[in-house]
Motif scaffolding. Structure first.
Motif, PDB file in Angstrom:
ATOM      1  N   GLY A 159      36.354  45.365  45.184  1.00 52.30           N
ATOM      2  CA  GLY A 159      37.354  45.192  43.958  1.00 52.30           C
ATOM      3  C   GLY A 159      38.646  44.162  43.498  1.00 52.30           C
ATOM      4  N   ILE A 160      38.868  43.130  44.900  1.00 53.53           N
ATOM      5  CA  ILE A 160      39.557  42.131  44.928  1.00 53.53           C
ATOM      6  C   ILE A 160      39.145  40.502  43.944  1.00 53.53           C
ATOM      7  CG2 ILE A 160      40.219  40.130  46.373  1.00 53.53           C
ATOM      8  CD1 ILE A 160      41.529  42.957  47.923  1.00 53.53           C
ATOM      9  N   ILE A 161      37.736  41.145  44.626  1.00 56.78           N
ATOM     10  CA  ILE A 161      37.034  40.111  43.634  1.00 56.78           C
ATOM     11  C   ILE A 161      36.492  40.625  42.104  1.00 56.78           C
ATOM     12  CG2 ILE A 161      34.105  38.975  43.542  1.00 56.78           C
ATOM     13  CD1 ILE A 161      34.042  39.069  46.196  1.00 56.78           C
ATOM     14  N   TRP A 162      36.604  41.799  41.695  1.00 59.10           N
ATOM     15  CA  TRP A 162      36.120  41.824  40.052  1.00 59.10           C
ATOM     16  C   TRP A 162      37.280  41.898  39.675  1.00 59.10           C
ATOM     17  CZ3 TRP A 162      32.354  42.005  37.086  1.00 59.10           C
ATOM     18  CH2 TRP A 162      31.124  41.689  37.487  1.00 59.10           C
ATOM     19  N   PHE A 163      38.959  41.562  40.501  1.00 62.60           N
ATOM     20  CA  PHE A 163      40.235  41.400  40.270  1.00 62.60           C
ATOM     21  C   PHE A 163      40.585  40.294  39.594  1.00 62.60           C
ATOM     22  CE2 PHE A 163      44.826  41.052  40.859  1.00 62.60           C
ATOM     23  CZ  PHE A 163      44.991  41.711  39.740  1.00 62.60           C
ATOM     24  N   ALA A 164      39.814  39.858  40.783  1.00 64.82           N
ATOM     25  CA  ALA A 164      40.096  38.129  40.213  1.00 64.82           C
ATOM     26  C   ALA A 164      39.555  37.460  39.235  1.00 64.82           C
ATOM     27  CB  ALA A 164      39.602  36.957  41.511  1.00 64.82           C
ATOM     28  N   PHE A 165      37.899  38.174  38.757  1.00 65.78           N
ATOM     29  CA  PHE A 165      37.227  37.335  37.913  1.00 65.78           C
ATOM     30  C   PHE A 165      37.898  37.883  36.592  1.00 65.78           C
ATOM     31  CE2 PHE A 165      33.629  38.487  35.656  1.00 65.78           C
ATOM     32  CZ  PHE A 165      33.791  37.617  35.240  1.00 65.78           C
ATOM     33  N   GLY A 166      38.472  39.051  36.379  1.00 64.41           N
ATOM     34  CA  GLY A 166      39.052  39.307  35.297  1.00 64.41           C
ATOM     35  C   GLY A 166      40.237  38.898  35.105  1.00 64.41           C
ATOM     36  N   LEU A 167      40.868  38.409  35.752  1.00 66.25           N
ATOM     37  CA  LEU A 167      41.992  37.444  36.006  1.00 66.25           C
ATOM     38  C   LEU A 167      41.811  36.252  35.089  1.00 66.25           C
ATOM     39  CD1 LEU A 167      45.243  38.482  38.650  1.00 66.25           C
ATOM     40  CD2 LEU A 167      45.014  39.142  36.243  1.00 66.25           C
ATOM     41  N   ALA A 168      40.752  34.950  36.329  1.00 65.44           N
ATOM     42  CA  ALA A 168      40.247  34.725  35.542  1.00 65.44           C
ATOM     43  C   ALA A 168      40.031  34.436  33.893  1.00 65.44           C
ATOM     44  CB  ALA A 168      38.753  33.516  36.305  1.00 65.44           C
ATOM     45  N   THR A 169      38.919  35.338  33.572  1.00 66.85           N
ATOM     46  CA  THR A 169      39.047  35.138  32.457  1.00 66.85           C
ATOM     47  C   THR A 169      39.524  35.266  30.721  1.00 66.85           C
ATOM     48  OG1 THR A 169      36.989  37.178  33.501  1.00 66.85           O
ATOM     49  CG2 THR A 169      37.350  37.265  30.651  1.00 66.85           C
ATOM     50  N   ILE A 170      41.471  36.436  31.855  1.00 67.22           N
ATOM     51  CA  ILE A 170      42.281  36.150  31.559  1.00 67.22           C
ATOM     52  C   ILE A 170      43.038  35.367  31.121  1.00 67.22           C
ATOM     53  CG2 ILE A 170      44.765  36.673  30.838  1.00 67.22           C
ATOM     54  CD1 ILE A 170      43.824  39.617  32.376  1.00 67.22           C
ATOM     55  N   ALA A 171      42.849  33.936  31.808  1.00 59.92           N
ATOM     56  CA  ALA A 171      43.376  33.114  31.816  1.00 59.92           C
ATOM     57  C   ALA A 171      42.355  32.274  31.022  1.00 59.92           C
ATOM     58  CB  ALA A 171      43.699  32.666  33.714  1.00 59.92           C
ATOM     59  N   PHE A 172      41.088  32.511  30.656  1.00 62.75           N
ATOM     60  CA  PHE A 172      40.597  31.503  30.371  1.00 62.75           C
ATOM     61  C   PHE A 172      41.039  31.826  28.613  1.00 62.75           C
ATOM     62  CE2 PHE A 172      36.261  30.637  28.188  1.00 62.75           C
ATOM     63  CZ  PHE A 172      36.297  29.431  28.458  1.00 62.75           C
ATOM     64  N   ALA A 173      41.188  33.278  28.232  1.00 58.85           N
ATOM     65  CA  ALA A 173      41.314  33.260  27.358  1.00 58.85           C
ATOM     66  C   ALA A 173      42.597  32.924  26.197  1.00 58.85           C
ATOM     67  CB  ALA A 173      41.415  35.004  27.053  1.00 58.85           C
ATOM     68  N   VAL A 174      43.295  32.745  27.619  1.00 65.65           N
ATOM     69  CA  VAL A 174      44.881  32.080  27.154  1.00 65.65           C
ATOM     70  C   VAL A 174      44.520  30.757  26.577  1.00 65.65           C
ATOM     71  CG1 VAL A 174      46.524  31.658  27.727  1.00 65.65           C
ATOM     72  CG2 VAL A 174      46.177  33.973  28.335  1.00 65.65           C
ATOM     73  N   VAL A 221      42.150  46.327  35.180  1.00 67.90           N
ATOM     74  CA  VAL A 221      42.278  47.502  35.305  1.00 67.90           C
ATOM     75  C   VAL A 221      41.213  48.033  36.228  1.00 67.90           C
ATOM     76  CG1 VAL A 221      43.333  49.151  34.029  1.00 67.90           C
ATOM     77  CG2 VAL A 221      44.127  46.938  33.683  1.00 67.90           C
ATOM     78  N   VAL A 222      40.185  48.290  35.646  1.00 65.54           N
ATOM     79  CA  VAL A 222      39.087  48.719  36.298  1.00 65.54           C
ATOM     80  C   VAL A 222      38.916  48.964  38.120  1.00 65.54           C
ATOM     81  CG1 VAL A 222      37.028  49.817  36.394  1.00 65.54           C
ATOM     82  CG2 VAL A 222      37.478  49.789  34.545  1.00 65.54           C
ATOM     83  N   SER A 223      39.076  47.393  38.356  1.00 71.09           N
ATOM     84  CA  SER A 223      38.986  46.901  39.870  1.00 71.09           C
ATOM     85  C   SER A 223      40.629  47.175  40.494  1.00 71.09           C
ATOM     86  CB  SER A 223      38.339  45.236  39.849  1.00 71.09           C
ATOM     87  OG  SER A 223      39.203  44.331  39.378  1.00 71.09           O
ATOM     88  N   LEU A 224      41.551  47.695  40.156  1.00 70.99           N
ATOM     89  CA  LEU A 224      42.144  47.493  40.229  1.00 70.99           C
ATOM     90  C   LEU A 224      42.588  48.949  40.647  1.00 70.99           C
ATOM     91  CD1 LEU A 224      46.016  46.074  40.808  1.00 70.99           C
ATOM     92  CD2 LEU A 224      45.800  47.349  38.974  1.00 70.99           C
ATOM     93  N   ASN A 225      41.655  49.476  40.382  1.00 75.13           N
ATOM     94  CA  ASN A 225      42.206  50.985  40.498  1.00 75.13           C
ATOM     95  C   ASN A 225      41.545  51.692  41.910  1.00 75.13           C
ATOM     96  OD1 ASN A 225      42.487  53.956  40.637  1.00 75.13           O
ATOM     97  ND2 ASN A 225      40.353  54.080  39.152  1.00 75.13           N
ATOM     98  N   GLN A 273      33.721  50.130  57.252  1.00 69.64           N
ATOM     99  CA  GLN A 273      33.572  48.614  56.803  1.00 69.64           C
ATOM    100  C   GLN A 273      32.993  48.862  55.415  1.00 69.64           C
ATOM    101  OE1 GLN A 273      29.556  48.125  58.882  1.00 69.64           O
ATOM    102  NE2 GLN A 273      30.408  47.454  61.027  1.00 69.64           N
ATOM    103  N   LEU A 274      32.978  50.260  54.915  1.00 69.02           N
ATOM    104  CA  LEU A 274      32.388  51.202  53.727  1.00 69.02           C
ATOM    105  C   LEU A 274      34.003  51.040  52.950  1.00 69.02           C
ATOM    106  CD1 LEU A 274      31.461  52.662  51.601  1.00 69.02           C
ATOM    107  CD2 LEU A 274      32.228  54.123  52.438  1.00 69.02           C
ATOM    108  N   LEU A 275      35.320  51.010  53.558  1.00 69.36           N
ATOM    109  CA  LEU A 275      36.255  50.728  52.621  1.00 69.36           C
ATOM    110  C   LEU A 275      36.789  48.802  52.280  1.00 69.36           C
ATOM    111  CD1 LEU A 275      38.939  53.322  54.064  1.00 69.36           C
ATOM    112  CD2 LEU A 275      38.418  52.961  52.117  1.00 69.36           C
ATOM    113  N   ALA A 276      36.646  48.413  53.583  1.00 69.69           N
ATOM    114  CA  ALA A 276      37.061  46.915  53.491  1.00 69.69           C
ATOM    115  C   ALA A 276      35.884  46.329  52.387  1.00 69.69           C
ATOM    116  CB  ALA A 276      35.866  46.252  54.979  1.00 69.69           C
ATOM    117  N   TRP A 277      33.892  46.909  52.384  1.00 67.41           N
ATOM    118  CA  TRP A 277      33.255  46.261  51.374  1.00 67.41           C
ATOM    119  C   TRP A 277      33.923  46.429  49.854  1.00 67.41           C
ATOM    120  CZ3 TRP A 277      29.817  43.118  50.041  1.00 67.41           C
ATOM    121  CH2 TRP A 277      28.965  43.558  49.317  1.00 67.41           C
TER     122      TRP A 277
END
Length: 139
Positions: free
Chosen positions: A46-61, A113-117, A37-41
């Motif tokens: 991490g995936i949610i933050w990665f998606a947020f980062g990608l959305a921020t990049i798309a918004f910046a473009v 990058v941080v969340s991808l890690n 459960q810890l690994l799943a959480w």
């Protein structure tokens, strides 16, 4: 009287010992579930933050593209407050076109990058992640 007291004390100690043994057995049985459960959480976060980062990049473009389209359409870059008319200066327009999107782009890349890690490490090497996570808890 002392024999009776010692019997009661021995009985209480045996019950306490049995309780501790059953608690340890229960904990040992639950450890794999807790780790799973810890690994799943952590991976989901991490995936949610990665998606947020990608959305921020798309918004910046998207911001400079949108501002350029509006400028080509002849937008006056004004907003209205009742009867008064306020113009958006060219400095504000230039800020919307360059520094603001660059700052957003930097933040989006950093978050991604941080969340991808995190989630990539869990996906590829979960034992390594658990060791590092345990070490971070000890610090």
């Amino acid at each position: 009287m002392s024999e009776q007291a010692s019997k009661v004390l021995i009985d209480l100690l045996e019950k306490a010992s049995n309780g501790v043994d059953s608690a340890v057995a229960f904990s040992q049985a639950q450890i794999p579930e807790v780790i799973s459960q810890l690994l799943a959480w952590k991976m989901a976060m991490g995936i949610i933050w990665f998606a947020f980062g990608l959305a921020t990049i798309a918004f910046a473009v998207f911001i400079p593209v949108w501002a350029g389209r509006q400028r080509r359409k002849g937008a006056l870059w004004t907003y209205y407050d009742g009867d008064a008319r306020f113009n958006l200066s060219s400095i504000s327009y230039d800020f919307i076109r360059t520094p603001f999107p660059l700052g957003l782009l930097f933040i989006g890349v950093l978050i991604s990058v941080v969340s991808l890690n995190f989630w990539l490490k869990i996906l590829i090497a979960p034992k390594l992640y658990l060791i590092e996570y345990a070490a971070s808890l000890i610090k």
